[in-house]
Design an enzyme around this catalytic site. Structure first.
Site, PDB file in Angstrom:
ATOM      1  CE1 TYR A  59      -3.678  -2.284   0.026  1.00  0.00           C
ATOM      2  CE2 TYR A  59      -4.064  -1.777   2.318  1.00  0.00           C
ATOM      3  CZ  TYR A  59      -4.429  -2.429   1.158  1.00  0.00           C
ATOM      4  OH  TYR A  59      -5.556  -3.216   1.148  1.00  0.00           O
TER       5      TYR A  59
HETATM    6  N1  LIG Z   1      -7.979  -6.866   0.391  1.00  0.00           N
HETATM    7  C1  LIG Z   1      -8.152  -6.049  -0.620  1.00  0.00           C
HETATM    8  O1  LIG Z   1      -7.996  -6.424  -1.798  1.00  0.00           O
HETATM    9  C2  LIG Z   1      -8.543  -4.624  -0.345  1.00  0.00           C
HETATM   10  C3  LIG Z   1      -8.913  -3.800  -1.420  1.00  0.00           C
HETATM   11  C4  LIG Z   1      -9.286  -2.504  -1.130  1.00  0.00           C
HETATM   12  C5  LIG Z   1      -9.274  -2.027   0.183  1.00  0.00           C
HETATM   13  N2  LIG Z   1      -8.884  -2.848   1.191  1.00  0.00           N
HETATM   14  C6  LIG Z   1      -8.860  -2.366   2.605  1.00  0.00           C
HETATM   15  O2  LIG Z   1     -10.136  -1.808   2.911  1.00  0.00           O
HETATM   16  C7  LIG Z   1      -9.979  -0.471   3.365  1.00  0.00           C
HETATM   17  C8  LIG Z   1     -11.202   0.329   2.985  1.00  0.00           C
HETATM   18  O3  LIG Z   1     -11.376   0.280   1.563  1.00  0.00           O
HETATM   19  P1  LIG Z   1     -11.869   1.564   0.778  1.00  0.00           P
HETATM   20  O4  LIG Z   1     -10.968   2.707   1.093  1.00  0.00           O
HETATM   21  O5  LIG Z   1     -12.043   1.176  -0.640  1.00  0.00           O
HETATM   22  O6  LIG Z   1     -13.290   1.802   1.512  1.00  0.00           O
HETATM   23  P2  LIG Z   1     -14.567   2.641   1.087  1.00  0.00           P
HETATM   24  O7  LIG Z   1     -15.257   2.955   2.371  1.00  0.00           O
HETATM   25  O8  LIG Z   1     -15.346   1.959   0.045  1.00  0.00           O
HETATM   26  O9  LIG Z   1     -13.994   3.983   0.449  1.00  0.00           O
HETATM   27  C9  LIG Z   1     -13.304   4.890   1.263  1.00  0.00           C
HETATM   28  C10 LIG Z   1     -13.193   6.219   0.535  1.00  0.00           C
HETATM   29  O10 LIG Z   1     -14.477   6.796   0.348  1.00  0.00           O
HETATM   30  C11 LIG Z   1     -14.451   8.196   0.649  1.00  0.00           C
HETATM   31  N3  LIG Z   1     -15.222   8.353   1.896  1.00  0.00           N
HETATM   32  C12 LIG Z   1     -15.155   7.596   3.033  1.00  0.00           C
HETATM   33  N4  LIG Z   1     -16.031   8.002   3.949  1.00  0.00           N
HETATM   34  C13 LIG Z   1     -16.702   9.027   3.418  1.00  0.00           C
HETATM   35  C14 LIG Z   1     -17.739   9.851   3.890  1.00  0.00           C
HETATM   36  N5  LIG Z   1     -18.258   9.684   5.115  1.00  0.00           N
HETATM   37  N6  LIG Z   1     -18.210  10.834   3.073  1.00  0.00           N
HETATM   38  C15 LIG Z   1     -17.695  11.008   1.840  1.00  0.00           C
HETATM   39  N7  LIG Z   1     -16.690  10.253   1.324  1.00  0.00           N
HETATM   40  C16 LIG Z   1     -16.198   9.263   2.107  1.00  0.00           C
HETATM   41  C17 LIG Z   1     -12.957   8.521   0.828  1.00  0.00           C
HETATM   42  O11 LIG Z   1     -12.355   8.741  -0.447  1.00  0.00           O
HETATM   43  P3  LIG Z   1     -12.300  10.174  -1.190  1.00  0.00           P
HETATM   44  O12 LIG Z   1     -12.051  11.222  -0.156  1.00  0.00           O
HETATM   45  O13 LIG Z   1     -11.211  10.039  -2.201  1.00  0.00           O
HETATM   46  O14 LIG Z   1     -13.630  10.308  -1.815  1.00  0.00           O
HETATM   47  C18 LIG Z   1     -12.393   7.219   1.355  1.00  0.00           C
HETATM   48  O15 LIG Z   1     -11.022   7.078   1.165  1.00  0.00           O
HETATM   49  C19 LIG Z   1      -8.653  -0.006   2.766  1.00  0.00           C
HETATM   50  O16 LIG Z   1      -8.040   1.052   3.490  1.00  0.00           O
HETATM   51  C20 LIG Z   1      -7.835  -1.274   2.857  1.00  0.00           C
HETATM   52  O17 LIG Z   1      -7.308  -1.408   4.178  1.00  0.00           O
HETATM   53  C21 LIG Z   1      -8.525  -4.134   0.948  1.00  0.00           C
END
Ligand SMILES: NC(=O)c1ccc[n+]([C@@H]2O[C@H](COP(=O)([O-])OP(=O)(O)OC[C@H]3O[C@@H](n4cnc5c(N)ncnc54)[C@H](OP(=O)(O)O)[C@@H]3O)[C@@H](O)[C@H]2O)c1
Length: 369
Positions: A59
């Site tokens: 990451y």
């Molecule tokens: N195992 C895997 O293959 C895999 C893959 C992906 C992720 N992960 C893990 O899962 C975690 C979470 O994934 P994700 O970041 O994709 O989760 P997500 O909750 O789908 O997206 C998070 C993103 O959405 C926006 N956001 C979050 N809360 C918000 C709110 N209350 N209001 C408005 N925008 C909001 C932000 O991005 P912006 O500010 O850019 O809009 C934030 O970075 C990662 O950090 C990682 O640890 C694992």
């Protein structure tokens, strides 16, 4: 808000129901947070009572692990923190054994992660992505060696086919290896595929599901609109992507966003909170990994378990987000069951025999007892 804990799968490891994702710790990928913001997000999560952190070796080019290790050490939290990290992605282009799930790469990757994290053990070590080659026997034996060597406490799998996860758990059970305690998978109102295979596997065979992208990369916060071409966040940078994880703008998802907006308004909650509440309270879910680039986003998301979704509101969200069951799940419905039981009404076994599994989008009780 109050943080509650579940044990992870069949293990004795207690993890908060909301984990902190650190994929956004670092600006290397163009959609992350700088160090001060990441630190503020980390601090707010700790103050809220969270103990479960998710990262991966590559990451933000290693920054995520490095900062997480530093933040944990600065506050003297190593005993309290449950740190999950992952291996698979290649760290040395041109060298095929510097990636993948073979023993040589796992052994290399674990030492590199321990160094960046500044710790001598990892609480949960996960295979990140199936490499389509390495047998489950080799992976599980290697992970078991790491547990016995004291470098790893528990093991898990992320982004593997369900048959592979099932095979891995069977190998672990039959050979006495450390079992798979966690499955890490994409799950949200906009991506419900795991309900058919993974949720029944996980609930029957002791793997707690860690949800990634619970907001579909921010789509379910409601800040993207069908006609809008803007600068709302991460997904704007992926409008023309062929990457399957970021293809979120389609009619099915816009319908979900519209219904979610109505439900959130009725509850007086943010759309993000409602989407996170729904996913956290689905069968088999041990912990939902929160992602944030701003402190205010994390604060919003941490309130997602402070209310209940009524059955009626849940049903509305599930109706709009449902997809047709794939074969053979499309084949197990009531017509076939009549032919199985000869028409006799058998009913389910009494509750408590087994965790629920999903058939045609509904939790039903079946038992292997
Ligand atoms: N195992 C895997 O293959 C895999 C893959 C992906 C992720 N992960 C893990 O899962 C975690 C979470 O994934 P994700 O970041 O994709 O989760 P997500 O909750 O789908 O997206 C998070 C993103 O959405 C926006 N956001 C979050 N809360 C918000 C709110 N209350 N209001 C408005 N925008 C909001 C932000 O991005 P912006 O500010 O850019 O809009 C934030 O970075 C990662 O950090 C990682 O640890 C694992």
């Amino acid at each position: 808000m109050s943080m509650s804990y579940y044990t992870l799968g069949n293990s004795g490891l207690r993890v908060s129901r909301q984990a902190l994702g650190t994929m956004t710790f670092g600006t290397e990928w163009g959609w992350g947070a700088d160090r001060d913001t990441a630190r503020a997000i980390f601090d707010a999560y700790i103050e809220a009572g969270g103990n479960f952190f998710d990262t991966a070796d590559l990451y933000t080019g290693g920054t995520s692990e490095t900062w997480l290790g530093e933040f944990v050490a600065e506050r003297g939290l190593r005993d309290k923190a449950v740190i999950a990290t992952k291996f698979t992605f290649n760290s040395d282009p041109g060298n095929p054994n510097a990636g993948g799930n073979g023993r040589k790469n796992i052994m290399r990757a674990v030492d590199a992660s321990l160094k960046r994290l500044g710790t001598d053990y990892i609480d949960l070590y996960l295979l990140h992505v199936w490499d389509r080659i390495t047998p489950a026997e080799e992976v599980l034996r290697t992970l078991d060696d790491l547990v016995r060597a004291g470098k790893v406490r528990h093991v898990g799998l992320s982004d593997v086919p369900a048959w592979y996860a099932s095979r891995a758990q069977a190998v672990a059970e039959l050979r006495g290896y450390e079992p798979v305690s966690a499955l890490q998978l994409e799950y949200s109102l906009a991506e419900r595929t795991i309900e058919h295979e993974y949720v029944p596997f996980a609930t029957h065979h002791g793997a707690g599901i860690m949800v990634w992208s619970p907001l579909a990369s921010g789509l379910l916060s409601g800040k993207y609109r069908p006609t809008q071409d803007g600068n709302a966040g991460r997904l704007d940078g992926f409008r023309n992507t062929t990457h399957p994880g970021f293809q979120k703008f389609n009619d099915h998802n816009w319908a979900i966003v519209a219904e979610l907006e109505k439900v959130a308004a009725e509850l007086g909650r943010s759309m993000a909170q409602v989407a996170l509440n729904w996913v956290a309270t689905q069968p088999g879910i041990a912990s939902v990994i929160l992602g944030a680039t701003k402190l205010a986003q994390l604060q919003d998301n941490l309130g997602a378990l402070d209310f209940s979704l009524s059955a009626e509101l849940r049903e509305r969200l599930e109706k709009v987000s449902a997809s047709p069951a794939p074969f053979p799940h499309s084949y197990f419905g009531s017509d076939i069951q009549v032919r199985v039981t000869g028409g006799a009404v058998t009913g389910d076994k009494p509750s408590g025999y087994s965790p629920p599994v999903m058939i045609e989008g509904k939790a039903v009780s079946i038992s292997s007892n």
